[in-house]
Design a protein around this motif. Sequence first.
Motif, PDB file in Angstrom:
ATOM      1  N   VAL A 788       0.846  -1.180   0.045  1.00  0.00           N
ATOM      2  CA  VAL A 788      -0.016   0.065  -0.076  1.00  0.00           C
ATOM      3  C   VAL A 788       0.893   1.221   0.033  1.00  0.00           C
ATOM      4  N   SER A 789       2.029   1.246   0.825  1.00  0.00           N
ATOM      5  CA  SER A 789       2.666   2.185   0.815  1.00  0.00           C
ATOM      6  C   SER A 789       3.616   2.430  -0.460  1.00  0.00           C
ATOM      7  N   LEU A 790       3.943   1.638  -0.882  1.00  0.00           N
ATOM      8  CA  LEU A 790       4.754   1.705  -2.110  1.00  0.00           C
ATOM      9  C   LEU A 790       3.930   2.471  -3.177  1.00  0.00           C
ATOM     10  N   TRP A 791       2.574   2.253  -3.373  1.00  0.00           N
ATOM     11  CA  TRP A 791       1.850   2.853  -4.557  1.00  0.00           C
ATOM     12  C   TRP A 791       0.856   4.236  -3.895  1.00  0.00           C
ATOM     13  N   SER A 792       1.406   4.327  -2.623  1.00  0.00           N
ATOM     14  CA  SER A 792       0.265   5.442  -2.127  1.00  0.00           C
ATOM     15  C   SER A 792       0.606   6.994  -2.497  1.00  0.00           C
TER      16      SER A 792
END
Length: 907
Positions: A788-792
Amino acid sequence: MGWLRAHDPDLAATRRAARTALLMPALFALCGQVFHSPTMASFAAFGAFSMLLLVDFTGPMLERLRAQAGLAVAWLVLISVGTLVARPLWLAVAVTVLVGFAVLFAGVVSSVLAGSSTALLLAFVLPVASPAPLADLPARLAGAGLAAAAALPAVCLLWPRPVADPLGTPAVRACRAAAEDLRADASGLAGRDSVASESAGGEGSASSGSAEGAGSVPSGPVGGGGSASWGPAGADRAASASAVSDEEGGDRDASASAAFDQAESDRAGVDRAASQSAVSDQAGVDWAASEPAASDPAGVDSAAPHLDSASGPVPYPDLAPHLDSASEPAPHRGPAPSSHPAPDPAVDAARRRFAMECTAGASAELRAVFDATPYRPTGLSATSRALVRLVDELTWLCGILGDRPFRTDPAPACDPAARTVRLLAADVLDHAAGLLTDLRHGDPGPLCTAADELRAALRGMERSSTARLPAHHPVGTGEADVYGFLAVLDLSFRAQELGFAVLQIAGNVRLAAAAEQRGWIDRLLGRDPDASAAALTSARERAAAHLGRGSVWLHNSLRGAVGLGIAVLLAGVTDVQHSFWVLLGTLSVLRSNALSTGQNALRAVAGTVVGSIVGAGLLHLIGHHGTALWFVLPVAILMAGIAPAAISFAAGQAAFAVTLVVLFNIGHDPDFHVALLRVQDIALGCAVSIVVAVFFWPRGAAAAVHRALAAAYTDSAGYLADAVARALGHPAAAVDTVGREAAAAARRLDDAFRTYLAERGAKSATLADMATLVTGVVALRLAADAVVSLWSDTDSGRGGDPCAAERDGGGRTEAHRVVLGAASRVAGWYRSLAVCLDAGTAVPAPLQRRPEAAARLVESVRSDLVDDTGRATGTAVRVIWTGDHVDAARRLQSGVATAARGSVAGG
C-alpha cells in the motif's frame, strides 16, 4: 532475602504486601475502634486490600496517581450500585452479570483496566453479596474513601515502585543491533562490488542516487563503509570468526548465509520457548497477587527483571559486548570515498554473521518480553499505542534482515543507491534508539532529519533502479536469463522493504516522544498528537475487534460475568452466612479454560482448607485473648501478598483464608467454627467456576489460539491480495476496510496467544511453533502495508509515469496479471493453511516459484512498461517490487508450514 528475590523479582509482591500489611490493619482499627463503625471498617479494609495489593500501576508517578484516583472513583461508583441492587435477588443477579461483563470486557481497551479488573469487581461483589439498607451506604463510601485517601500517598511515599520501561530497553537493543546489521550488510555490498571490479580488471566510481546508464551495473568500488561502533574489539571478533570460517572451507555464499539464518532462527526459537515456558509457569498465580503484575503494561515484575539497563543480560550473553559498543548513536554515514580500501571478505563475512546473531538475539528478547504478560501491554495513551506497534515493526524488520534471498548465484553486484539506503536506515535506527532512551526530554529533530534523508534516498533509489533495469537489452528465454533480469532489482527491493520498515519504526518513536513531551494542558485534556488515532477512536476500534464469536476476550468476559451471576444466585438461595465468600471463590479460580479452571479450583479448595485449619488453630490457641489477633493480622496480610508469587497459588489462597478468618474475628470472641464454614463457601464458588468454564469454553486455550490463527491468516491474506489488486489498477478493492479487519484479527490472536501461554499444564504444541505462526501473521500483514505504501504517492497506482496510463492498458498488462495471479495463489495458500489450523487437517505444501510466470513478467515489462525510447518506466520497477513483496510472503510459507505441522500434530 536471596530466596525471596529469586522467587519475587524486584520484590514487587513484597512491596505491595508490605504497604498493605501496614495500612490495612491501621484503617481497620481506626474505623472499628475509633469511629466504632464495623461497616466502615470492613469497606476500609477491603478497599485498602484492593487499591494496594491487587494493583500496582506503572509509569511516571503522575500517571500512577491518576490511575489510582480513577480506581478510587470507580470503587465509590460500584459500591453505590452494588448497595442499590443487592435486593431483590433477581435484580442483584442481573446487574451482577452486566457489571461483571462491562468490567471484564473493558480490559480489552487498556492493560491498565485489564489489570484492575479484579479490584473493580471486588468493589461491586462486596456490597451486592452483603445486602444492607441504604442508610449504610454513607458508611460504606466513607470506608472506601478513607482507603483511597491512604492509598494515594502510600504508592508514592511507602517504598515506591521504581520507574521502569521494560519494553523500551529491549526495543533500544533491537534498533541498535538492526542498525549494525544494516551497516554490515552495506559493507558487504561494497566489498562484493570491489571484488567484482577487480576481477574485471578495471576501476570506476559511482555516487549514491545516480546510475551508470540504462541497464548498466556499476562496477567501481563504493567504499569500505565501516562503522564507528564496530571498533577494534568487533574487528578482532570478526577476524577470529573468519579464521574458523576459513578452516571450514570459507563458504560464504548465499546458501551458507541461509543455513546460518536457519540455525539462528532455531536458536532464537529455543530461547523464546524457554522464556515463555518460564512465564507460563508463573501465569496462574492467585488472583490476589497475579492481577497486579498483569496491570503492569509490560510485565516488568514477572517477566523482565533483568532488563533494567541497556547493558543487562541478553539471550546471547556472548554478544553483550557488541551491543554495549553501540550504546551511543553512530554519526551519520554515507558511502566512503572510493579510494578507501575494500574490507577483507573473510572479516566482512564474519562481521555480517556476528551482526545477524546480535539482531536475532535482540529480536527474540524483545518478543519474549512483549509476550510475557497475560494482557496485551497497551493503554489508551499515544505513547503506549506507539510502543506496542513498534514491537511488531521491529520483529518484522529483524525478520527481513535474516531473510537474504537472491535469484542468482553469485548474488547481484552492488547497487550504490541500495547501499546508501541501508546506511541511512541504520542512521535512522540509531537516532530512534537514542530518542527511545529518553522520550520525555529527547530531541526528535535528528530523527526527523534522518527520516527525511531516508525518504529522499528511497525516491532517488527508485529513479536509479528504473535506469538500471535493462528493459531495452535482449533477454534470453532460459530461467537463468529471466531471473538474471529480475535480479538487477533484488538489492534495491530489499532496500525499499527495509526502508519502509525503518520509516514505520521512526514514525512510531517520533509519535511516542511527541506524546511524552505534550504540555500539561494537552495531557489534562487528553489531546492526542496523532489526530488520526485519538484515544476514543482507538478504544472503539479495540472493543469492536473483540465483538465476535472468535474473540477469547469476549469468551472470558461472558464466562466471568455469568459465573459471578450464578454465584450471587446460589449465595442468595443457600443463604450462607457470608455470601461474598462464594463470589470470592468464583472470582479467584475462574481462569482461561476448563482445564486450568479445574486445577485452580482444586488448589483453591485445598488452600482454603489448609488456611481455615490454620486459622481455626490460631483462634483455638488464642482463646479469649482477642487482642492478639491485631498482631497476627499484619503477618497474615504480608503472607497473603507474598505467598502467591513466591510459593504457589494454593499457598496464597491459604494465607488469604487466614487473613479473612482473623479479620472477621477481631472484636469478637474468637470462634474456630467460623473458619471451618469458609471451606463450604469457597467450595461452592469453585463448583460454579468449573461448571461455567466447561459450558463456555469446553475446548481450551489451544483450540482458541488455533481458531484465532485461522482467522488472522485469512484476514491478512485477504489484505495482501486486495492491496496488490488496488496497487495494480483495481481501486475498487476496499483496502482500508480489509486492513482494519486484519489488524483486529491480529489483536484477537494476540489475546488468544497470551491465554495459551498462561495456561497451566503441558502444551499441545511447542511454544516455538506457536511463536512462528504468530509472527507469520505479523509479517504477512506488514507486507501488505508495504505494498500500500509503495503505491500510495502515485496517481491511481501508475508510479507517477505519464505514459503508463496509455501503455499498461489501464492496469491490464501481462505483467499486472502475473503479479495479481501470484498474489492470488499466495493468499489462497494462506487461506488453505487457515482451514487446516482450524480443522486440524494436513498442512498444504509450500508454493514453489514459477519460472514460466517470471518469463511472462519480464517479457511484459520489456514490451508494455517502457517509454518511447524503450527504457523501463517507474511503473515497471514498482510492479516488479510488488511481485517481490508477494514472493517474500511465499518464501515465508516454508517456516510457517513446518510450525503449523507441529502445531496441528500436537493439537
